[in-house]
Scaffold this motif. Structure first.
Motif, PDB file in Angstrom:
ATOM      1  N   THR A 254       0.841  -1.197   0.000  1.00 35.58           N
ATOM      2  CA  THR A 254       0.000   0.000   0.000  1.00 35.58           C
ATOM      3  C   THR A 254       0.881   1.253   0.000  1.00 35.58           C
ATOM      4  O   THR A 254       2.041   1.184   0.402  1.00 35.58           O
ATOM      5  N   THR A 255       0.307   2.389  -0.423  1.00 36.13           N
ATOM      6  CA  THR A 255       1.018   3.671  -0.290  1.00 36.13           C
ATOM      7  C   THR A 255       0.647   4.329   1.043  1.00 36.13           C
ATOM      8  O   THR A 255       1.281   5.292   1.447  1.00 36.13           O
ATOM      9  N   SER A 256      -0.371   3.788   1.680  1.00 38.23           N
ATOM     10  CA  SER A 256      -0.917   4.401   2.885  1.00 38.23           C
ATOM     11  C   SER A 256       0.143   4.484   3.996  1.00 38.23           C
ATOM     12  O   SER A 256       0.817   3.503   4.296  1.00 38.23           O
ATOM     13  N   GLY A 257       0.282   5.679   4.568  1.00 38.17           N
ATOM     14  CA  GLY A 257       1.280   5.888   5.618  1.00 38.17           C
ATOM     15  C   GLY A 257       2.678   6.099   5.065  1.00 38.17           C
ATOM     16  O   GLY A 257       3.623   6.324   5.814  1.00 38.17           O
ATOM     17  N   LEU A 258       2.824   5.998   3.748  1.00 36.72           N
ATOM     18  CA  LEU A 258       4.158   6.129   3.146  1.00 36.72           C
ATOM     19  C   LEU A 258       4.237   7.351   2.233  1.00 36.72           C
ATOM     20  O   LEU A 258       5.238   8.053   2.198  1.00 36.72           O
ATOM     21  N   GLU A 259       3.160   7.576   1.475  1.00 34.25           N
ATOM     22  CA  GLU A 259       3.166   8.658   0.490  1.00 34.25           C
ATOM     23  C   GLU A 259       1.717   9.104   0.264  1.00 34.25           C
ATOM     24  O   GLU A 259       0.893   8.324  -0.191  1.00 34.25           O
ATOM     25  N   ASP A 260       1.455  10.386   0.597  1.00 35.44           N
ATOM     26  CA  ASP A 260       0.069  10.869   0.598  1.00 35.44           C
ATOM     27  C   ASP A 260      -0.456  11.253  -0.782  1.00 35.44           C
ATOM     28  O   ASP A 260      -1.658  11.491  -0.928  1.00 35.44           O
ATOM     29  N   ASP A 261       0.422  11.390  -1.756  1.00 38.33           N
ATOM     30  CA  ASP A 261      -0.034  11.922  -3.039  1.00 38.33           C
ATOM     31  C   ASP A 261      -0.669  10.876  -3.952  1.00 38.33           C
ATOM     32  O   ASP A 261      -0.985  11.161  -5.101  1.00 38.33           O
ATOM     33  N   PHE A 262      -0.824   9.648  -3.444  1.00 41.72           N
ATOM     34  CA  PHE A 262      -1.507   8.623  -4.238  1.00 41.72           C
ATOM     35  C   PHE A 262      -2.887   8.354  -3.644  1.00 41.72           C
ATOM     36  O   PHE A 262      -3.040   8.265  -2.427  1.00 41.72           O
ATOM     37  N   GLU A 263      -3.842   8.204  -4.536  1.00 42.56           N
ATOM     38  CA  GLU A 263      -5.209   7.941  -4.090  1.00 42.56           C
ATOM     39  C   GLU A 263      -5.634   6.583  -4.631  1.00 42.56           C
ATOM     40  O   GLU A 263      -5.424   6.296  -5.821  1.00 42.56           O
ATOM     41  N   ARG A 264      -6.220   5.765  -3.769  1.00 47.90           N
ATOM     42  CA  ARG A 264      -6.580   4.411  -4.201  1.00 47.90           C
ATOM     43  C   ARG A 264      -7.723   4.454  -5.219  1.00 47.90           C
ATOM     44  O   ARG A 264      -8.700   5.186  -5.039  1.00 47.90           O
ATOM     45  N   VAL A 265      -7.577   3.696  -6.290  1.00 42.28           N
ATOM     46  CA  VAL A 265      -8.632   3.601  -7.304  1.00 42.28           C
ATOM     47  C   VAL A 265      -9.567   2.486  -6.869  1.00 42.28           C
ATOM     48  O   VAL A 265      -9.124   1.382  -6.542  1.00 42.28           O
ATOM     49  N   ASN A 266     -10.847   2.797  -6.862  1.00 40.66           N
ATOM     50  CA  ASN A 266     -11.803   1.835  -6.366  1.00 40.66           C
ATOM     51  C   ASN A 266     -12.173   0.849  -7.465  1.00 40.66           C
ATOM     52  O   ASN A 266     -13.132   1.041  -8.193  1.00 40.66           O
ATOM     53  N   PHE A 267     -11.384  -0.209  -7.617  1.00 33.53           N
ATOM     54  CA  PHE A 267     -11.732  -1.228  -8.597  1.00 33.53           C
ATOM     55  C   PHE A 267     -11.424  -2.594  -7.995  1.00 33.53           C
ATOM     56  O   PHE A 267     -10.256  -2.970  -7.812  1.00 33.53           O
ATOM     57  N   ASN A 269     -10.398  -5.627  -5.948  1.00 33.32           N
ATOM     58  CA  ASN A 269      -9.319  -5.564  -4.956  1.00 33.32           C
ATOM     59  C   ASN A 269      -7.970  -5.323  -5.624  1.00 33.32           C
ATOM     60  O   ASN A 269      -6.927  -5.743  -5.120  1.00 33.32           O
ATOM     61  N   ALA A 270      -8.017  -4.608  -6.776  1.00 32.97           N
ATOM     62  CA  ALA A 270      -6.752  -4.267  -7.432  1.00 32.97           C
ATOM     63  C   ALA A 270      -6.035  -3.231  -6.571  1.00 32.97           C
ATOM     64  O   ALA A 270      -6.634  -2.241  -6.187  1.00 32.97           O
ATOM     65  N   SER A 271      -4.769  -3.466  -6.282  1.00 31.91           N
ATOM     66  CA  SER A 271      -3.984  -2.462  -5.538  1.00 31.91           C
ATOM     67  C   SER A 271      -3.531  -1.404  -6.526  1.00 31.91           C
ATOM     68  O   SER A 271      -2.363  -1.362  -6.915  1.00 31.91           O
ATOM     69  N   CYS A 272      -4.494  -0.559  -6.935  1.00 29.40           N
ATOM     70  CA  CYS A 272      -4.222   0.437  -7.980  1.00 29.40           C
ATOM     71  C   CYS A 272      -4.363   1.830  -7.382  1.00 29.40           C
ATOM     72  O   CYS A 272      -5.347   2.105  -6.689  1.00 29.40           O
ATOM     73  N   TYR A 273      -3.380   2.691  -7.641  1.00 27.19           N
ATOM     74  CA  TYR A 273      -3.376   4.044  -7.079  1.00 27.19           C
ATOM     75  C   TYR A 273      -3.187   5.055  -8.199  1.00 27.19           C
ATOM     76  O   TYR A 273      -2.511   4.767  -9.188  1.00 27.19           O
ATOM     77  N   GLN A 274      -3.790   6.230  -7.985  1.00 28.97           N
ATOM     78  CA  GLN A 274      -3.638   7.293  -8.973  1.00 28.97           C
ATOM     79  C   GLN A 274      -2.899   8.455  -8.329  1.00 28.97           C
ATOM     80  O   GLN A 274      -3.216   8.858  -7.207  1.00 28.97           O
ATOM     81  N   LEU A 275      -1.909   8.977  -9.051  1.00 28.39           N
ATOM     82  CA  LEU A 275      -1.161  10.136  -8.549  1.00 28.39           C
ATOM     83  C   LEU A 275      -2.044  11.366  -8.692  1.00 28.39           C
ATOM     84  O   LEU A 275      -2.539  11.656  -9.791  1.00 28.39           O
ATOM     85  N   ARG A 276      -2.249  12.060  -7.573  1.00 28.93           N
ATOM     86  CA  ARG A 276      -3.102  13.248  -7.627  1.00 28.93           C
ATOM     87  C   ARG A 276      -2.495  14.283  -8.565  1.00 28.93           C
ATOM     88  O   ARG A 276      -1.276  14.460  -8.580  1.00 28.93           O
ATOM     89  N   GLY A 277      -3.360  14.962  -9.301  1.00 27.63           N
ATOM     90  CA  GLY A 277      -2.891  16.055 -10.153  1.00 27.63           C
ATOM     91  C   GLY A 277      -2.612  17.278  -9.285  1.00 27.63           C
ATOM     92  O   GLY A 277      -3.021  17.302  -8.124  1.00 27.63           O
ATOM     93  N   PRO A 278      -1.931  18.321  -9.822  1.00 29.32           N
ATOM     94  CA  PRO A 278      -1.581  19.492  -9.012  1.00 29.32           C
ATOM     95  C   PRO A 278      -2.816  20.157  -8.416  1.00 29.32           C
ATOM     96  O   PRO A 278      -2.788  20.663  -7.300  1.00 29.32           O
ATOM     97  N   GLU A 279      -3.966  20.104  -9.140  1.00 34.08           N
ATOM     98  CA  GLU A 279      -5.175  20.793  -8.658  1.00 34.08           C
ATOM     99  C   GLU A 279      -5.739  20.107  -7.418  1.00 34.08           C
ATOM    100  O   GLU A 279      -6.442  20.726  -6.637  1.00 34.08           O
ATOM    101  N   ALA A 280      -5.426  18.818  -7.221  1.00 33.32           N
ATOM    102  CA  ALA A 280      -6.002  18.064  -6.106  1.00 33.32           C
ATOM    103  C   ALA A 280      -5.187  18.236  -4.823  1.00 33.32           C
ATOM    104  O   ALA A 280      -5.571  17.773  -3.770  1.00 33.32           O
ATOM    105  N   LYS A 281      -4.006  18.893  -4.905  1.00 30.83           N
ATOM    106  CA  LYS A 281      -3.140  18.966  -3.720  1.00 30.83           C
ATOM    107  C   LYS A 281      -3.515  20.131  -2.808  1.00 30.83           C
ATOM    108  O   LYS A 281      -4.029  21.110  -3.269  1.00 30.83           O
TER     109      LYS A 281
END
Ligand SMILES: C[S@@+](CC[C@H](N)C(=O)[O-])C[C@H]1O[C@@H](n2cnc3c(N)ncnc32)[C@H](O)[C@@H]1O
Length: 281
Positions: A254-267, A269-281
Motif C-alpha cells: 500500500t502507499t498508505s502511511g508512506l506517500e500521501d499523493d496517491f489515491e486508491r482507485v476503487n476497482f 481488490n486491485a492495488s491500484c493508485y492514482q497520482l493526484r494532479g496538481p489541482e487536487a493537492k
C-alpha cells in the motif's frame, strides 16, 4: 558500503548486510535456512567447493560479479501470468480507457514494469493491450521491463516458458494466440516481445530517463524493503509518473502511511493508485 562490518559478524549477518546495501532487501533472521539452498548453486557455478568458502571470498574481495550473483540469488522471483487478475481487469476497464482519452492528442502510452522478474507481468500487460485495444497499434506504445537480476532479464528477453509456467494464470486462448511451441517450451511471439524494452534497473540506484510514465507496475517488491526505502521509492515514483498516472502495487502492499499523493482507485481488490494532479493537492 554504508556501514562498517562488525568485528565478529556471522556469515548470515554478513550476507544480510551485503544484500541490504546492494538491493535494499531485508533478510529476516528466520531466513537463514535460505543460505545453503540459494548460495550452493552460486558456489558450484563459480567452482568454489562450499558456501562457507564462497562467503569467505566475498568478505575478502572487493565488490564484483561474485557479490552481484550472490545478491541476485537472494532475491525472490515468484511470479505468474495475470497474477491476482484484478490489476489486469483494472488496466482494461479503467486505466487504459482513461489514458486513451487523456493522451488522445499525443497518442503516446508509456508503461513501466519495475520488478519484472522473469517477464510474466510485462507480457500479461502486453497481452491486455493487444487483446482489448487494437487502436493502440496507431499509438507510440512503450513498455519498459526492468529488474535487478541479470538472470531474470535474460529470461524476459528470451520470452521462453515451461509448460508449468504457462499453466499458471495464462488462459488457453492467449497461449494459442500469443505463443509458439519450441520443443517442450513455449516462446512469446515477436508481436509481444517487440513491445518490450528490457534493461537492468536497481530501484535504489539512479533510474533511467523514462518519458513521463502513464502506468507503473511496482508489484511484490516493496514488501522486501524497510519503511524508509519504501518511502524513498514512492517519492521517486511521483516524479516519473504523469500527474493522474497510475501505480499498481502487490496485493499486500500500500502507499498508505508512506506517500500521501496517491489515491486508491476503487476497482475490485486491485492495488491500484492514482497520482493526484496538481489541482487536487
Ligand atoms: C516477487 S518478484 C515480483 C515479480 C512481479 N512484479 C510480480 O508481482 O509477479 C520480485 C522481483 O523484484 C526484484 N527486485 C528485488 N529487489 C530489487 C531492487 N532493489 N531493484 C529492482 N528489482 C528488485 C527481484 O529480482 C524479483 O525479480
Amino acid at each position: 558500503m554504508t556501514s562498517a562490518a562488525p568485528k565478529f559478524e556471522s556469515d548470515f549477518d554478513f550476507l544480510r548486510r551485503l544484500v541490504h546495501e546492494r538491493s535494499a532487501i531485508v533478510l529476516e533472521p528466520t531466513q537463514s535456512y535460505l543460505l545453503e539452498a540459494r548460495l550452493g548453486p552460486v558456489a558450484h557455478k563459480a567452482g568454489i567447493p562450499t558456501v562457507g568458502e564462497l562467503l569467505r571470498r566475498l568478505r575478502l574481495e572487493r565488490y564484483g560479479p561474485l557479490h552481484r550473483s550472490v545478491v541476485e540469488a537472494m532475491t525472490t522471483n515468484e511470479t505468474f501470468f495475470f497474477r491476482d487478475l484484478a490489476p489486469f481487469q483494472a488496466l482494461q476497464k479503467v486505466v487504459i480507457p482513461a489514458i486513451l482519452g487523456n493522451n488522445a492528442a499525443s497518442r503516446q502510452l508509456s508503461v513501466w514494469c519495475a520488478a519484472a522478474s522473469s517477464g510474466q507481468e510485462p507480457y500479461s500487460v502486453a497481452m491486455t493491450l493487444r487483446e482489448h485495444f487494437p487502436q493502440l497499434t496507431q499509438w507510440k506504445v512503450e513498455l519498459h521491463a526492468t529488474d535487478l537480476s541479470d538472470e531474470m532479464l535474460e529470461r524476459v528477453r528470451s520470452g521462453s516458458y515451461s509448460q508449468l509456467e504457462v499453466n499458471r494464470g495464462l488462459p488457453a486462448q492467449m497461449l494459442i494466440k500469443y505463443f509458439q511451441r519450441s520443443g517442450v517450451r513455449w516462446t512469446v511471439k515477436p508481436e509481444l516481445t517487440s513491445l518490450l524494452t528490457v534493461r537492468k534497473v536497481n530501484l535504489i540506484d539512479p533510474w533511467p530517463n523514462f518519458p513521463l510514465l502513464d502506468v507503473v507496475f511496482l508489484r511484490n517488491v516493496l514488501i522486501y524493503f524497510d519503511v524508509e526505502t519504501k518511502k524513498k521509492i514512492l517519492g521517486r515514483m511521483k516524479r516519473v509518473l504523469r500527474p493522474g498516472g497510475y501505480l499498481f502495487l502487490g496485493g499486500a502492499e500500500t502507499t498508505s502511511g508512506l506517500e500521501d499523493d496517491f489515491e486508491r482507485v476503487n476497482f475490485a481488490n486491485a492495488s491500484c493508485y492514482q497520482l493526484r494532479g496538481p489541482e487536487a493537492k
